[in-house]
Design a protein around this motif. Structure first.
Motif, PDB file in Angstrom:
ATOM      1  N   LYS A  57      75.816 -10.799 -31.573  1.00 41.87           N
ATOM      2  CA  LYS A  57      76.195 -10.330 -32.911  1.00 41.87           C
ATOM      3  C   LYS A  57      77.118 -11.316 -33.608  1.00 41.87           C
ATOM      4  CE  LYS A  57      75.639  -5.398 -31.952  1.00 41.87           C
ATOM      5  NZ  LYS A  57      76.289  -4.064 -31.881  1.00 41.87           N
ATOM      6  N   GLU A  58      77.990 -11.977 -32.846  1.00 42.99           N
ATOM      7  CA  GLU A  58      78.861 -12.982 -33.458  1.00 42.99           C
ATOM      8  C   GLU A  58      78.061 -14.157 -33.997  1.00 42.99           C
ATOM      9  OE1 GLU A  58      81.606 -14.008 -30.407  1.00 42.99           O
ATOM     10  OE2 GLU A  58      82.857 -12.202 -30.675  1.00 42.99           O
ATOM     11  N   SER A  59      76.973 -14.514 -33.330  1.00 41.15           N
ATOM     12  CA  SER A  59      76.149 -15.630 -33.807  1.00 41.15           C
ATOM     13  C   SER A  59      75.445 -15.299 -35.118  1.00 41.15           C
ATOM     14  CB  SER A  59      75.111 -15.999 -32.741  1.00 41.15           C
ATOM     15  OG  SER A  59      74.149 -14.970 -32.589  1.00 41.15           O
ATOM     16  N   MET A  60      75.318 -13.990 -35.446  1.00 40.34           N
ATOM     17  CA  MET A  60      74.697 -13.614 -36.715  1.00 40.34           C
ATOM     18  C   MET A  60      75.587 -13.965 -37.899  1.00 40.34           C
ATOM     19  SD  MET A  60      71.784 -12.123 -35.822  1.00 40.34           S
ATOM     20  CE  MET A  60      71.320 -11.154 -37.239  1.00 40.34           C
ATOM     21  N   LEU A  61      76.858 -14.241 -37.655  1.00 38.75           N
ATOM     22  CA  LEU A  61      77.796 -14.542 -38.736  1.00 38.75           C
ATOM     23  C   LEU A  61      77.733 -16.001 -39.174  1.00 38.75           C
ATOM     24  CD1 LEU A  61      80.896 -12.554 -37.391  1.00 38.75           C
ATOM     25  CD2 LEU A  61      79.148 -11.782 -39.002  1.00 38.75           C
ATOM     26  N   PHE A  62      77.107 -16.870 -38.393  1.00 41.61           N
ATOM     27  CA  PHE A  62      77.027 -18.279 -38.748  1.00 41.61           C
ATOM     28  C   PHE A  62      76.033 -18.480 -39.897  1.00 41.61           C
ATOM     29  CE2 PHE A  62      78.345 -18.756 -34.213  1.00 41.61           C
ATOM     30  CZ  PHE A  62      79.530 -19.422 -34.450  1.00 41.61           C
ATOM     31  N   ASP A  63      76.326 -19.470 -40.736  1.00 39.72           N
ATOM     32  CA  ASP A  63      75.399 -19.853 -41.796  1.00 39.72           C
ATOM     33  C   ASP A  63      74.418 -20.864 -41.211  1.00 39.72           C
ATOM     34  OD1 ASP A  63      74.105 -20.289 -44.126  1.00 39.72           O
ATOM     35  OD2 ASP A  63      75.762 -21.257 -45.176  1.00 39.72           O
ATOM     36  N   MET A  64      73.267 -20.346 -40.771  1.00 38.91           N
ATOM     37  CA  MET A  64      72.295 -21.202 -40.088  1.00 38.91           C
ATOM     38  C   MET A  64      71.640 -22.217 -41.030  1.00 38.91           C
ATOM     39  SD  MET A  64      72.218 -20.257 -36.906  1.00 38.91           S
ATOM     40  CE  MET A  64      73.014 -18.914 -36.033  1.00 38.91           C
ATOM     41  N   LEU A  65      71.340 -21.773 -42.224  1.00 38.22           N
ATOM     42  CA  LEU A  65      70.593 -22.607 -43.169  1.00 38.22           C
ATOM     43  C   LEU A  65      71.399 -22.737 -44.454  1.00 38.22           C
ATOM     44  CD1 LEU A  65      67.126 -20.919 -42.565  1.00 38.22           C
ATOM     45  CD2 LEU A  65      67.947 -23.045 -41.544  1.00 38.22           C
ATOM     46  N   PRO A  66      72.444 -23.554 -44.456  1.00 46.30           N
ATOM     47  CA  PRO A  66      73.309 -23.647 -45.642  1.00 46.30           C
ATOM     48  C   PRO A  66      72.578 -24.227 -46.838  1.00 46.30           C
ATOM     49  CG  PRO A  66      73.852 -25.365 -44.053  1.00 46.30           C
ATOM     50  CD  PRO A  66      72.868 -24.462 -43.371  1.00 46.30           C
ATOM     51  N   SER A  67      72.846 -23.650 -48.001  1.00 45.63           N
ATOM     52  CA  SER A  67      72.230 -24.154 -49.243  1.00 45.63           C
ATOM     53  C   SER A  67      72.838 -25.472 -49.680  1.00 45.63           C
ATOM     54  CB  SER A  67      72.386 -23.111 -50.357  1.00 45.63           C
ATOM     55  OG  SER A  67      71.768 -21.887 -49.998  1.00 45.63           O
ATOM     56  N   ASP A  68      73.988 -25.846 -49.071  1.00 45.16           N
ATOM     57  CA  ASP A  68      74.591 -27.127 -49.428  1.00 45.16           C
ATOM     58  C   ASP A  68      73.682 -28.289 -49.073  1.00 45.16           C
ATOM     59  OD1 ASP A  68      76.713 -25.632 -50.223  1.00 45.16           O
ATOM     60  OD2 ASP A  68      77.913 -25.986 -48.415  1.00 45.16           O
ATOM     61  N   ILE A  69      72.928 -28.147 -48.000  1.00 46.92           N
ATOM     62  CA  ILE A  69      71.999 -29.216 -47.623  1.00 46.92           C
ATOM     63  C   ILE A  69      70.850 -29.264 -48.610  1.00 46.92           C
ATOM     64  CG2 ILE A  69      70.430 -30.035 -45.825  1.00 46.92           C
ATOM     65  CD1 ILE A  69      72.243 -28.752 -43.767  1.00 46.92           C
ATOM     66  N   SER A  70      70.205 -28.123 -48.804  1.00 55.55           N
ATOM     67  CA  SER A  70      69.115 -28.018 -49.781  1.00 55.55           C
ATOM     68  C   SER A  70      68.680 -26.569 -49.840  1.00 55.55           C
ATOM     69  CB  SER A  70      67.934 -28.915 -49.385  1.00 55.55           C
ATOM     70  OG  SER A  70      66.851 -28.727 -50.276  1.00 55.55           O
ATOM     71  N   ARG A  71      68.221 -26.166 -51.019  1.00 50.57           N
ATOM     72  CA  ARG A  71      67.702 -24.814 -51.142  1.00 50.57           C
ATOM     73  C   ARG A  71      66.370 -24.685 -50.436  1.00 50.57           C
ATOM     74  NH1 ARG A  71      68.554 -19.705 -50.816  1.00 50.57           N
ATOM     75  NH2 ARG A  71      66.810 -18.492 -51.665  1.00 50.57           N
ATOM     76  N   ASP A  72      65.533 -25.700 -50.558  1.00 49.71           N
ATOM     77  CA  ASP A  72      64.226 -25.701 -49.911  1.00 49.71           C
ATOM     78  C   ASP A  72      64.288 -26.525 -48.630  1.00 49.71           C
ATOM     79  OD1 ASP A  72      63.194 -24.218 -52.004  1.00 49.71           O
ATOM     80  OD2 ASP A  72      62.601 -26.002 -53.141  1.00 49.71           O
TER      81      ASP A  72
END
Length: 255
Positions: A57-72
């Motif tokens: 459940k703690e791992s669900m809090l991470f931002d796996m796919l940040p939009s800072d890198i790219s939206r797509d």
């Protein structure tokens, strides 16, 4: 660890053998020891599964796919997403979500097809679900075995009581022998009923937290499936090369 818990329980109750609970565990035969040991083993399994579930459940809090890198997510920037996930303070083997997203990005980087990635993620979802189900196999055996042990103790206690009752009838003329024989009869009946009582109580104490933990893990897998569908697959953009007819502008067609 289960053996240590088992020893600790009996060590705590050793001075209280004169009480009902102490006598229930210490003075009702070997079946009680087996039941408590299996219950201790089950408790240790549930303890570690709860700890692992907390990490999941703690791992669900991470931002796996940040939009800072790219939206797509494309074949050109998929490596940056992979590098970001591998730099998170969690191992892929400790999190269904991290492992699922990591595998999806790796497949997309190799295959370049979002449809292929969706199929691989569905296959990984089934693998994770089967892994969760199989992880409860041993504890389900214990939940089945503990009441069986209780019934075995009941049969032994009734047999002991019946044997003592026959001795009671033969010693009917001797009052002291008659009292001793009746003591054996009541002891056998106590063993018969108490072994089943302890088995049923221990089974209930195991089944309720087991069912709750299993439901929490299944809910977690559903959350992982939803995350992959809503945050990973929707953002995958594959490059499709198309030969346009003469006179057709690619930018106008794209618009």
């Amino acid at each position: 660890l289960a053996l240590a818990v088992f020893v600790a329980v009996y060590a705590v109750l050793y001075p209280f053998q004169g009480t009902y609970v102490g006598a229930l565990l210490w003075k009702r035969g070997l079946v009680q020891f087996a039941e408590v040991f299996l219950a201790s083993w089950s408790g240790v399994i549930l303890f570690f599964k709860t700890r692992l579930l907390t990490k999941q459940k703690e791992s669900m809090l991470f931002d796996m796919l940040p939009s800072d890198i790219s939206r797509d997510i494309t074949a050109q920037n998929v490596g940056q997403f992979l590098q970001h996930i591998r730099g998170l303070p969690v191992k892929p083997g400790e999190s269904f979500l991290v492992n699922r997203v990591l595998r999806g990005l790796e497949h997309f980087g190799i295959l370049g097809s979002s449809g292929e990635v969706a199929g691989r993620l569905a296959s990984q979802s089934e693998i994770d679900a089967n892994a969760v189900d199989s992880s409860y196999s041993l504890i389900k055996v214990f939940v089945w075995a503990i009441p069986i042990l209780g019934f075995i103790g009941t049969v032994q206690g009734i047999g002991q009581a019946v044997g003592a009752f026959s001795a009671t009838m033969s010693a009917a003329n001797d009052m002291s022998a008659l009292k001793d024989s009746f003591g054996l009869v009541t002891s056998g009946l106590a063993t018969a009923f108490d072994t089943t009582l302890l088995a049923l109580v221990l089974s209930m104490l195991i089944m309720f937290p087991m069912s709750s933990t299993q439901k929490s893990e299944q809910d977690l897998l559903n959350w992982v499936d939803e995350y992959c569908n809503e945050n990973l697959l929707k953002r995958l953009k594959e490059h499709i090369a198309v030969d346009l007819p003469p006179g057709v502008e690619s930018k106008a067609l794209q618009a």
